[in-house]
Write a protein that holds these residues in place. Structure first.
Motif, PDB file in Angstrom:
ATOM      1  N   ILE A  40       0.890  -1.158   0.000  1.00 17.75           N
ATOM      2  CA  ILE A  40       0.000   0.000   0.000  1.00 17.75           C
ATOM      3  C   ILE A  40       0.928   1.207   0.000  1.00 17.75           C
ATOM      4  O   ILE A  40       1.809   1.323   0.864  1.00 17.75           O
ATOM      5  CB  ILE A  40      -0.929   0.025   1.224  1.00 17.75           C
ATOM      6  N   PHE A  41       0.754   2.111  -0.967  1.00 16.30           N
ATOM      7  CA  PHE A  41       1.726   3.177  -1.159  1.00 16.30           C
ATOM      8  C   PHE A  41       1.280   4.491  -0.526  1.00 16.30           C
ATOM      9  O   PHE A  41       0.099   4.834  -0.512  1.00 16.30           O
ATOM     10  CB  PHE A  41       2.007   3.372  -2.651  1.00 16.30           C
ATOM     11  N   GLY A  42       2.265   5.201  -0.013  1.00 14.05           N
ATOM     12  CA  GLY A  42       2.087   6.524   0.555  1.00 14.05           C
ATOM     13  C   GLY A  42       3.383   7.286   0.396  1.00 14.05           C
ATOM     14  O   GLY A  42       4.311   6.840  -0.292  1.00 14.05           O
ATOM     15  N   HIS A  43       3.505   8.405   1.094  1.00 15.05           N
ATOM     16  CA  HIS A  43       4.674   9.248   0.839  1.00 15.05           C
ATOM     17  C   HIS A  43       5.966   8.648   1.387  1.00 15.05           C
ATOM     18  O   HIS A  43       7.055   9.138   1.077  1.00 15.05           O
ATOM     19  CB  HIS A  43       4.453  10.661   1.404  1.00 15.05           C
ATOM     20  N   GLY A  44       5.896   7.564   2.101  1.00 12.80           N
ATOM     21  CA  GLY A  44       7.119   6.946   2.603  1.00 12.80           C
ATOM     22  C   GLY A  44       7.681   5.863   1.708  1.00 12.80           C
ATOM     23  O   GLY A  44       8.797   5.387   1.941  1.00 12.80           O
ATOM     24  N   ASN A  45       6.925   5.437   0.674  1.00  8.38           N
ATOM     25  CA  ASN A  45       7.440   4.351  -0.172  1.00  8.38           C
ATOM     26  C   ASN A  45       7.052   4.467  -1.645  1.00  8.38           C
ATOM     27  O   ASN A  45       7.551   3.710  -2.467  1.00  8.38           O
ATOM     28  CB  ASN A  45       6.994   2.983   0.374  1.00  8.38           C
ATOM     29  N   ARG A  84       7.425 -22.818   4.848  1.00 11.66           N
ATOM     30  CA  ARG A  84       8.439 -21.826   5.213  1.00 11.66           C
ATOM     31  C   ARG A  84       9.603 -21.757   4.229  1.00 11.66           C
ATOM     32  O   ARG A  84      10.620 -21.116   4.527  1.00 11.66           O
ATOM     33  CB  ARG A  84       8.979 -22.063   6.636  1.00 11.66           C
ATOM     34  N   LEU A  85       9.483 -22.380   3.089  1.00 12.55           N
ATOM     35  CA  LEU A  85      10.552 -22.359   2.105  1.00 12.55           C
ATOM     36  C   LEU A  85      10.482 -21.138   1.198  1.00 12.55           C
ATOM     37  O   LEU A  85      11.438 -20.832   0.482  1.00 12.55           O
ATOM     38  CB  LEU A  85      10.517 -23.637   1.269  1.00 12.55           C
ATOM     39  N   SER A  86       9.364 -20.450   1.209  1.00 14.32           N
ATOM     40  CA  SER A  86       9.192 -19.193   0.476  1.00 14.32           C
ATOM     41  C   SER A  86       8.475 -18.200   1.376  1.00 14.32           C
ATOM     42  O   SER A  86       7.771 -18.593   2.312  1.00 14.32           O
ATOM     43  CB  SER A  86       8.381 -19.403  -0.805  1.00 14.32           C
ATOM     44  N   ALA A  87       8.670 -16.924   1.084  1.00 15.03           N
ATOM     45  CA  ALA A  87       8.042 -15.852   1.851  1.00 15.03           C
ATOM     46  C   ALA A  87       7.587 -14.773   0.884  1.00 15.03           C
ATOM     47  O   ALA A  87       7.847 -14.832  -0.321  1.00 15.03           O
ATOM     48  CB  ALA A  87       9.020 -15.284   2.878  1.00 15.03           C
ATOM     49  N   GLN A  88       6.897 -13.779   1.419  1.00 15.86           N
ATOM     50  CA  GLN A  88       6.525 -12.598   0.653  1.00 15.86           C
ATOM     51  C   GLN A  88       6.960 -11.360   1.423  1.00 15.86           C
ATOM     52  O   GLN A  88       7.142 -11.403   2.644  1.00 15.86           O
ATOM     53  CB  GLN A  88       5.018 -12.555   0.404  1.00 15.86           C
ATOM     54  N   ALA A  89       7.156 -10.260   0.694  1.00 14.02           N
ATOM     55  CA  ALA A  89       7.501  -8.987   1.311  1.00 14.02           C
ATOM     56  C   ALA A  89       6.259  -8.119   1.412  1.00 14.02           C
ATOM     57  O   ALA A  89       5.281  -8.307   0.677  1.00 14.02           O
ATOM     58  CB  ALA A  89       8.574  -8.284   0.485  1.00 14.02           C
ATOM     59  N   VAL A  90       6.304  -7.153   2.331  1.00 16.10           N
ATOM     60  CA  VAL A  90       5.197  -6.210   2.541  1.00 16.10           C
ATOM     61  C   VAL A  90       5.803  -4.817   2.658  1.00 16.10           C
ATOM     62  O   VAL A  90       6.661  -4.580   3.515  1.00 16.10           O
ATOM     63  CB  VAL A  90       4.404  -6.552   3.817  1.00 16.10           C
ATOM     64  N   THR A  91       5.371  -3.889   1.807  1.00 15.57           N
ATOM     65  CA  THR A  91       5.881  -2.526   1.868  1.00 15.57           C
ATOM     66  C   THR A  91       4.768  -1.551   2.239  1.00 15.57           C
ATOM     67  O   THR A  91       3.628  -1.694   1.771  1.00 15.57           O
ATOM     68  CB  THR A  91       6.535  -2.100   0.536  1.00 15.57           C
ATOM     69  N   THR A  92       5.111  -0.573   3.087  1.00 19.45           N
ATOM     70  CA  THR A  92       4.140   0.426   3.534  1.00 19.45           C
ATOM     71  C   THR A  92       4.784   1.806   3.554  1.00 19.45           C
ATOM     72  O   THR A  92       6.008   1.948   3.507  1.00 19.45           O
ATOM     73  CB  THR A  92       3.622   0.127   4.958  1.00 19.45           C
ATOM     74  N   SER A  93       3.938   2.801   3.702  1.00 19.03           N
ATOM     75  CA  SER A  93       4.408   4.165   3.918  1.00 19.03           C
ATOM     76  C   SER A  93       4.864   4.304   5.370  1.00 19.03           C
ATOM     77  O   SER A  93       4.860   3.353   6.144  1.00 19.03           O
ATOM     78  CB  SER A  93       3.282   5.144   3.616  1.00 19.03           C
ATOM     79  N   ILE A  94       5.253   5.525   5.726  1.00 16.27           N
ATOM     80  CA  ILE A  94       5.617   5.759   7.120  1.00 16.27           C
ATOM     81  C   ILE A  94       4.346   5.972   7.941  1.00 16.27           C
ATOM     82  O   ILE A  94       3.242   5.954   7.421  1.00 16.27           O
ATOM     83  CB  ILE A  94       6.579   6.966   7.267  1.00 16.27           C
ATOM     84  N   GLY A  95       4.499   6.188   9.235  1.00 14.13           N
ATOM     85  CA  GLY A  95       3.372   6.528  10.095  1.00 14.13           C
ATOM     86  C   GLY A  95       2.429   5.380  10.318  1.00 14.13           C
ATOM     87  O   GLY A  95       2.849   4.260  10.622  1.00 14.13           O
ATOM     88  N   PRO A  96       1.096   5.593  10.146  1.00 14.43           N
ATOM     89  CA  PRO A  96       0.134   4.532  10.443  1.00 14.43           C
ATOM     90  C   PRO A  96       0.316   3.315   9.549  1.00 14.43           C
ATOM     91  O   PRO A  96       0.019   2.193   9.962  1.00 14.43           O
ATOM     92  CB  PRO A  96      -1.225   5.205  10.210  1.00 14.43           C
ATOM     93  N   GLY A  97       0.782   3.523   8.330  1.00 15.30           N
ATOM     94  CA  GLY A  97       1.043   2.373   7.473  1.00 15.30           C
ATOM     95  C   GLY A  97       2.050   1.431   8.097  1.00 15.30           C
ATOM     96  O   GLY A  97       1.912   0.207   8.028  1.00 15.30           O
ATOM     97  N   ALA A  98       3.080   1.995   8.717  1.00 14.48           N
ATOM     98  CA  ALA A  98       4.115   1.185   9.348  1.00 14.48           C
ATOM     99  C   ALA A  98       3.627   0.560  10.650  1.00 14.48           C
ATOM    100  O   ALA A  98       3.838  -0.635  10.897  1.00 14.48           O
ATOM    101  CB  ALA A  98       5.350   2.040   9.602  1.00 14.48           C
ATOM    102  N   THR A  99       2.957   1.353  11.496  1.00 11.81           N
ATOM    103  CA  THR A  99       2.527   0.795  12.783  1.00 11.81           C
ATOM    104  C   THR A  99       1.440  -0.252  12.607  1.00 11.81           C
ATOM    105  O   THR A  99       1.284  -1.132  13.459  1.00 11.81           O
ATOM    106  CB  THR A  99       2.052   1.902  13.737  1.00 11.81           C
ATOM    107  N   GLN A 133       3.531  12.827   9.483  1.00 16.02           N
ATOM    108  CA  GLN A 133       3.389  11.541  10.161  1.00 16.02           C
ATOM    109  C   GLN A 133       4.611  11.137  11.001  1.00 16.02           C
ATOM    110  O   GLN A 133       4.643  10.047  11.551  1.00 16.02           O
ATOM    111  CB  GLN A 133       3.055  10.411   9.168  1.00 16.02           C
ATOM    112  N   GLN A 134       5.596  11.994  11.110  1.00 16.74           N
ATOM    113  CA  GLN A 134       6.776  11.640  11.905  1.00 16.74           C
ATOM    114  C   GLN A 134       6.476  11.775  13.396  1.00 16.74           C
ATOM    115  O   GLN A 134       5.891  12.768  13.838  1.00 16.74           O
ATOM    116  CB  GLN A 134       7.962  12.532  11.556  1.00 16.74           C
ATOM    117  N   LEU A 135       6.878  10.782  14.171  1.00 16.86           N
ATOM    118  CA  LEU A 135       6.811  10.838  15.626  1.00 16.86           C
ATOM    119  C   LEU A 135       8.096  11.457  16.144  1.00 16.86           C
ATOM    120  O   LEU A 135       9.185  10.924  15.928  1.00 16.86           O
ATOM    121  CB  LEU A 135       6.640   9.425  16.193  1.00 16.86           C
TER     122      LEU A 135
END
Length: 624
Positions: A40-45, A84-99, A133-135
């Motif tokens: 899910i894209f936002g200004h952090g990614n 467990r032989l394969s995985a997936q990645a998850v990318t988010t924006s900063i702030g609430p996307g990350a938390t 969104q910076q703490l």
């Protein structure tokens, strides 16, 4: 280093290319380590990882999520389905996307399942400070909200310079591919660093294979284990999720066939033996079967295979009551192998079980013991049939009859997913697992909202396999948004939505501990402030339809069977919606679970519950 040996890319581009070249290998079979990226894209990614995923979209499949937590659940379901032989990645924006990643990360790490988290972060240069969104921390300027992911990650780093990615990316892959270390892995990516260019060594992008080891047991530990098994009159195997992760089901069966030792399973281990194997006793612990828990109380040796011995498995320390009971723990992690002061076999499950079978050649439990547990298994099978049976096809089904109808429809290859509410207890006691991957219960973290997104991840891992997500009304309301993703990606998951107008599991627990089912009904508030009025006029089936699912409403047992058959054959995401009759008390918990009760209260329900609690807690043992 010469120019020919480097490639100038942004940090985000380099990371995506690197991930696309990573593989695991076990038993000579190679698997792609990171099979795709949820985002899910936002200004952090969006300008970093987002641009890189567009640049290299042929190398790295992208999946659009609707909830950051749900994306992690989908990735976890995917990893579990693939052992467990394969995985997936998850990318988010900063702030609430990350938390929003924290719950999913905790679930992955608790369950020892790999997922790569790539949250955006503040500017490493502090050029824009504070940014949206910076703490801000008054005394630690390097702290961001991503630090909340540290305690729930098996590896964490913040990449504050492009070249720092090289070492950290390699460490991240090492953890993802290591069965003894795996869990959530977090690489926090400051948004300015994502976009910065660097001359990367070509070797960084070469195909790299991470071999998943099968460590053998230590010879001295094996000798002690064999001695313990031969000395035991009433041994019992507790099969955990490690049996599945190691693909050790055949090795377990070989041991059981040779020795006659019965097997009870945790939520993660169910299906380690097929349900109709004579030595499979079903679930163990608070949600276990009567035969499993009866044998557990009298076992003189408990052989844990790939289990972490949660409180549901041990009935909060009250289950294993033989005065001389000892534990033998076969686990790939020493941390789990040493639990309950057990003897240890620190090794891969398949390697350890195979070695144990060979070393026990000629040993078998007493025939009377086999007769005892087979008789108990037969009695429990009758109880299951009674719970599943519906004498009136025109009646509103109970929850156990819903499971009975599904049991009659599924094939050996189907996958049934659940995580929270009252369904895990019924499933653990009643479900007849026909194959190693059919029973998919997330009960390490028991996270409401896991089921629907996990079904997407499983469906991606096993295209063509019927995948069922079983959810109650409570867990549905937590996280239905990935239905939209299922529709978008045409993933034909099957949703069984059970409406009982409240939190049935916690309602029952609340009643048992003197809290009188307070706050557990989905009903109108009445004059005294309680929620005991008429059910709310909420139509969850209409909601699922509005998100794009085909919906089949079933009011009777007959209609339910027909709807489940139709759903199984469907090529689109399909929901079977059913309201259930009040649950019966035909199959209560067979073992205790510790939920402390108020020591003092002016209400009779609480004082009665405290008296029952004190009687039960008196049976707790410390196994030393």
């Amino acid at each position: 280093m010469s120019a020919a040996a480097t490639r100038r890319l942004t940090t985000a581009q380099a990371l995506v290319r690197f991930l696309a070249a990573q593989y695991t290998e076990r038993d000579g079979v190679r698997h792609r380590l990171v099979t795709g990226t949820w985002g899910i894209f936002g200004h952090g990614n969006v300008a970093g990882i987002g641009q890189a995923l567009v640049e290299y979209r042929e190398m790295m499949p992208y999946h659009q999520g609707r909830s950051e937590q749900a994306m992690v659940h989908a990735a976890v379901g995917h990893a579990r389905q693939l052992n467990r032989l394969s995985a997936q990645a998850v990318t988010t924006s900063i702030g609430p996307g990350a938390t929003n990643l924290v719950t999913g990360a905790a679930l992955a790490t608790v369950n020892r399942l790999p997922v790569l988290l790539l949250p955006g972060d503040y500017f490493a240069s502090h050029a824009a400070d504070p940014l949206l969104q910076q703490l801000e921390h008054p005394v630690e300027a390097d702290v961001s909200v991503n630090d909340a992911l540290r305690p729930v990650s098996r590896y964490f780093d913040r990449i504050t310079r492009p070249e720092a990615l090289v070492a950290s990316a390699l460490q991240a892959m090492r953890v993802l591919g290591d069965p003894a270390e795996t869990g959530a892995v977090t690489l926090a990516l400051p948004q300015d660093v994502q976009a910065q260019a660097y001359d990367w060594p070509e070797e960084f992008f070469a195909d790299r294979v991470w071999r998943v080891r099968r460590p053998a047991p230590d010879p001295a530990e094996l000798i002690e284990a064999v001695r313990a098994v031969r000395a035991a009159a009433r041994p019992l195997i507790v099969a955990g999720g490690g049996v599945h992760h190691s693909e050790a089901e055949e090795a377990l069966r070989a041991l059981v066939d040779a020795t006659g030792i019965p097997v009870a399973s945790t939520q993660a281990g169910k299906g380690a033996l097929r349900h109709d194997h004579p030595a499979d006793l079903g679930g163990i612990g608070h949600t276990g079967t009567a035969v499993s828990d009866a044998l557990a109380r009298t076992a003189d040796l408990v052989i844990g295979v790939g289990t972490r011995y949660s409180d549901f498995t041990t009935a909060s320390g009250t289950l294993f009551q033989h005065p001389d009971v000892r534990f033998l723990n076969l686990n790939i992690t020493a941390f789990d192998a040493h639990k309950l002061a057990g003897g240890t076999l620190v090794c891969d499950a398949r390697s350890g079980l195979t070695a144990l079978t060979e070393a026990l050649s000629g040993h078998r439990v007493d025939a009377a013991y086999e007769t005892e547990y087979r008789t108990g298994k037969a009695r429990w099978a009758e109880a299951v049939e009674a719970a599943f049976r519906a004498d009136d096809d025109g009646a509103v089904p109970t929850q156990t009859q819903v499971l009975g109808a599904l049991d009659a429809v599924v094939g050996d290859e189907d996958v049934v997913i659940n995580a929270a509410g009252s369904l895990p207890g019924d499933l653990h006691k009643l479900w007849r697992a026909r194959s190693p991957r059919q029973y998919h219960l997330e009960y390490g973290y028991s996270c409401m909202g896991y089921e629907i997104p996990a079904a997407l991840g499983v469906q991606q891992a096993a295209p063509g396999t019927p995948v069922w997500a079983l959810v109650g009304d409570g867990t549905y309301l937590m996280n239905p948004t990935e239905i939209v993703t299922a529709v978008q990606e045409n993933l034909p998951v099957k949703l069984v939505l059970v409406q009982n107008h409240g939190y049935a599991s916690i309602g029952g627990l609340s009643e048992s501990v003197g809290a009188e089912r307070f706050g557990t009904d989905y009903r109108h508030r009445v004059a005294d402030g309680s929620f005991t009025g008429a059910p709310l006029p909420v139509d969850l089936a209409a909601n699922a339809a509005s998100l794009g699912m085909d919906v089949l409403r079933a009011k009777t047992v007959r209609e339910l069977r027909e709807a489940l058959s139709t759903a199984r054959a469907a090529s689109r995401p399909t929901c079977v919606y059913v309201e259930t009759a009040p649950p019966s008390a035909a199959l209560p918990a067979q073992a205790w679970w510790d939920v402390p009760v108020a020591e003092v209260s002016a209400r009779e329900a609480a004082t009665d519950a405290r008296a029952a609690y004190e009687r039960a807690v008196a049976d707790r043992r410390r196994h030393l």
